[in-house]
Design an enzyme around this catalytic site. Structure first.
Site, PDB file in Angstrom:
ATOM      1  N   LYS A  51      53.854  67.384  39.754  1.00  0.00           N
ATOM      2  CA  LYS A  51      53.154  68.534  39.182  1.00  0.00           C
ATOM      3  C   LYS A  51      52.133  69.043  40.199  1.00  0.00           C
ATOM      4  CE  LYS A  51      49.494  69.461  35.773  1.00  0.00           C
ATOM      5  NZ  LYS A  51      48.646  68.861  34.733  1.00  0.00           N
ATOM      6  N   ASP A  71      43.519  74.394  37.489  1.00  0.00           N
ATOM      7  CA  ASP A  71      43.857  74.504  36.073  1.00  0.00           C
ATOM      8  C   ASP A  71      42.617  74.867  35.272  1.00  0.00           C
ATOM      9  OD1 ASP A  71      44.919  74.349  33.544  1.00  0.00           O
ATOM     10  OD2 ASP A  71      44.881  72.152  33.473  1.00  0.00           O
ATOM     11  N   LYS A  77      39.248  75.703  29.486  1.00  0.00           N
ATOM     12  CA  LYS A  77      38.498  74.451  29.466  1.00  0.00           C
ATOM     13  C   LYS A  77      36.996  74.731  29.413  1.00  0.00           C
ATOM     14  CE  LYS A  77      41.840  71.979  32.392  1.00  0.00           C
ATOM     15  NZ  LYS A  77      42.175  70.838  31.516  1.00  0.00           N
ATOM     16  N   ASP A 127      44.456  68.858  39.940  1.00  0.00           N
ATOM     17  CA  ASP A 127      45.593  68.880  39.033  1.00  0.00           C
ATOM     18  C   ASP A 127      46.920  69.007  39.778  1.00  0.00           C
ATOM     19  OD1 ASP A 127      46.231  68.479  36.393  1.00  0.00           O
ATOM     20  OD2 ASP A 127      46.337  70.599  35.891  1.00  0.00           O
ATOM     21  N   GLU A 145      49.886  72.715  30.185  1.00  0.00           N
ATOM     22  CA  GLU A 145      50.754  73.507  31.059  1.00  0.00           C
ATOM     23  C   GLU A 145      51.593  72.674  32.018  1.00  0.00           C
ATOM     24  OE1 GLU A 145      48.263  72.036  33.905  1.00  0.00           O
ATOM     25  OE2 GLU A 145      47.664  72.780  31.948  1.00  0.00           O
ATOM     26  N   ARG A 183      53.320  69.988  31.648  1.00  0.00           N
ATOM     27  CA  ARG A 183      54.630  69.611  31.105  1.00  0.00           C
ATOM     28  C   ARG A 183      55.586  70.799  31.096  1.00  0.00           C
ATOM     29  NH1 ARG A 183      51.686  67.892  25.704  1.00  0.00           N
ATOM     30  NH2 ARG A 183      50.156  67.504  27.341  1.00  0.00           N
TER      31      ARG A 183
END
Length: 495
Positions: free
Chosen positions: A262, A267, A274, A285, A346, A348
């Site tokens: 990933k 993010d 967030k 991330d 996101e 996944r």
């Protein structure tokens, strides 16, 4: 200047070095191999040990000053009473390298006990020295000349002369170089590490090691129907990238090990934004993708006789007028529909299309790594990787590789009962099942996109980076999961 490594079989009393590091256990006497050096130091080592000034405890250090030539300083580093493993040696060497940096020495020699370290320990010494000396200074103005200290540039490992030791030394250097790539990508701010950065790094690795490189952008992914990945990229003007590296070290037709990462370069959470405090840490991330890049570098350096494919998906998750919204439904490249409940789930969504994409390579096994859930940090803290698989044999292989590499994992359940949480009223599934068992439902979501090959998911959200100084390495990127990936592939290559 990058750190250079060399291997020597010289006696410790005969070397010319600004710093000799000796890693010791809690023994009651100085090892015989160090007696000549101890005499040169006027018995300082034996007195320190006999007086219990130095007890060999884990991370304990004691600096002894020598003469103007030969061994100018000796640093004793304790490794504790635990059995000597690659991980124990790595930690001690990292502590040594951090002390060397504080002293401002440009070179150090490094040895274990009486110089009779086995291959595993030698590999750990190299990886640890690299970890302890690593830093990211690209964006910092150097201090005034008078305040500067020399940086550690060269490490010589003192060990026995054997083919096994030389192979372990080379493996240590390869893993260290791979971890350096992963760490640098992780530490780069989000405006410097972009999806195109992964293209550049992938191209460099491919050219150095003769790997095949494939890069897909928004148009190519649209043509493949990758609506799950692309919905995450809706809110950014940056071009999303799917980068594939192919190491063809095995026989033609051999099913490859596929490593998937990933790569969210930043993010924000998207529309499900967030909280502001500590959001800057979300530059990490992309650590799964960094781990894949680092592993492919190490695999290429080692020229492992096995086929390996590395796949990373990179974008940023940003709020905008075009961003995907909670309640939207998107279609992945295998045709399955997904109701977006939380746009901050996101990773996944990116991995879903990567797993479908991986099928074209006919994997022997696929292993993904992702900073996927905060839930795994609640469950396992910062000490273990969450390991998920419906194939217990595959999970056990990965767990063994992580343990050997010093990146221990813990197996998590993937029972069918948890799947109820990701059922949707309007689509085939939801992208989150809520707070309860959040890391498990995320893994079960990924399993929906696996077709016909063993699959292991690594949730490295608690281990890929640290927000505090760990003592043996500073805060920031840890290099996980490079070690696990490389150890797994090495083990498969021997079979």
């Amino acid at each position: 200047m990058p750190l250079s490594f060399s291997l020597s079989h010289a006696a410790p009393a005969a070397v010319d070095t600004p710093l000799l590091v000796v890693v010791l256990s809690p023994a009651s006497a100085v090892p015989d191999a160090l007696l000549d050096l101890d005499r040169q130091l006027g018995g300082a080592m034996s007195r320190s040990v006999s007086r219990r000034d130095f007890r060999g405890g884990r991370d304990e250090t004691l600096l002894l000053v020598g003469g103007d030539a030969g061994v100018q300083r000796v640093l004793l580093v304790g490794r504790g009473a635990a059995p000597l493993t690659r991980t124990v040696a790595r930690r001690a060497a990292a502590v040594a390298a951090r002390q060397a940096s504080k002293l401002g020495v440009a070179a150090m020699h490094l040895m274990l006990d009486g110089g009779d370290a086995d291959a595993n320990a030698v590999e750990g010494l190299v990886i640890g020295a690299a970890a302890g000396s690593w830093s990211y200074l690209d964006l910092q103005t150097p201090p005034p000349e008078k305040d500067r200290r020399a940086r550690l540039e060269a490490v010589t490992v003192l060990a026995a002369d054997s083919e096994e030791i030389r192979a372990a030394f080379a493996a240590g250097v390869a893993v260290a170089e791979g971890q350096a790539i992963a760490k640098r990508l992780g530490q780069m701010p989000g405006n410097y590490c972009t999806p195109d950065t992964f293209v550049e790094v992938g191209r460099d690795i491919a050219e150095r090691h003769g790997m095949a490189l494939t890069v897909l952008g928004r148009a190519e992914m649209t043509a493949r129907g990758m609506g799950s990945f692309l919905c995450v990229a809706q809110g950014t003007s940056q071009e999303p990238r799917l980068v594939t590296l192919e190491h063809r070290g095995g026989p033609e037709g051999q099913q490859p090990v596929v490593l998937i990462g990933k790569g969210l370069c930043f993010d924000t959470g998207g529309i499900s934004i967030k909280p502001a405090p500590e959001m800057e840490w979300m530059k990490f991330d992309m650590s799964g993708a960094g781990g894949v890049m680092g592993a492919m570098e190490a695999i290429g350096r080692l020229r492992l006789p096995i086929n390996v494919v590395g796949i990373i998906g990179s974008t940023t998750n940003m709020p905008s007028g075009e961003a995907v919204k909670p309640g939207d439904v998107v279609r992945a490249s295998n045709g399955k529909t997904i109701e977006i409940i939380n746009t901050d789930a996101e990773g996944r969504l990116v991995l879903a299309d990567l797993l479908v994409y991986a099928k074209q390579f006919n994997p022997a096994i696929a292993i993904d790594a992702a900073t996927l859930t905060g839930a795994i940090v609640i469950g396992l803290g910062h000490n273990a990787v969450g390991v998920f698989s419906t194939d217990q044999g595959a999970a056990n292989e990965v767990l063994a590789a992580g343990q050997a590499a010093g990146e221990p994992g813990w197996g998590m359940p993937m029972w069918e009962d948890y799947r109820e949480q990701i059922k949707s009223d309007v689509a085939d599934m939801k992208n989150t099942g809520g707070r309860a068992a959040g890391s498990i439902t995320a893994a079960l979501f990924l399993q929906e996109f696996v077709d016909g090959f063993p699959f292991v998911h690594l949730d490295v959200a608690g281990t890929a980076y640290s927000q505090s100084d760990l003592g043996w390495i500073p805060k920031g990127p840890t290099g996980t999961p490079v070690g696990t990936f490389v150890e797994f592939v090495r083990t498969r290559a021997r079979q």
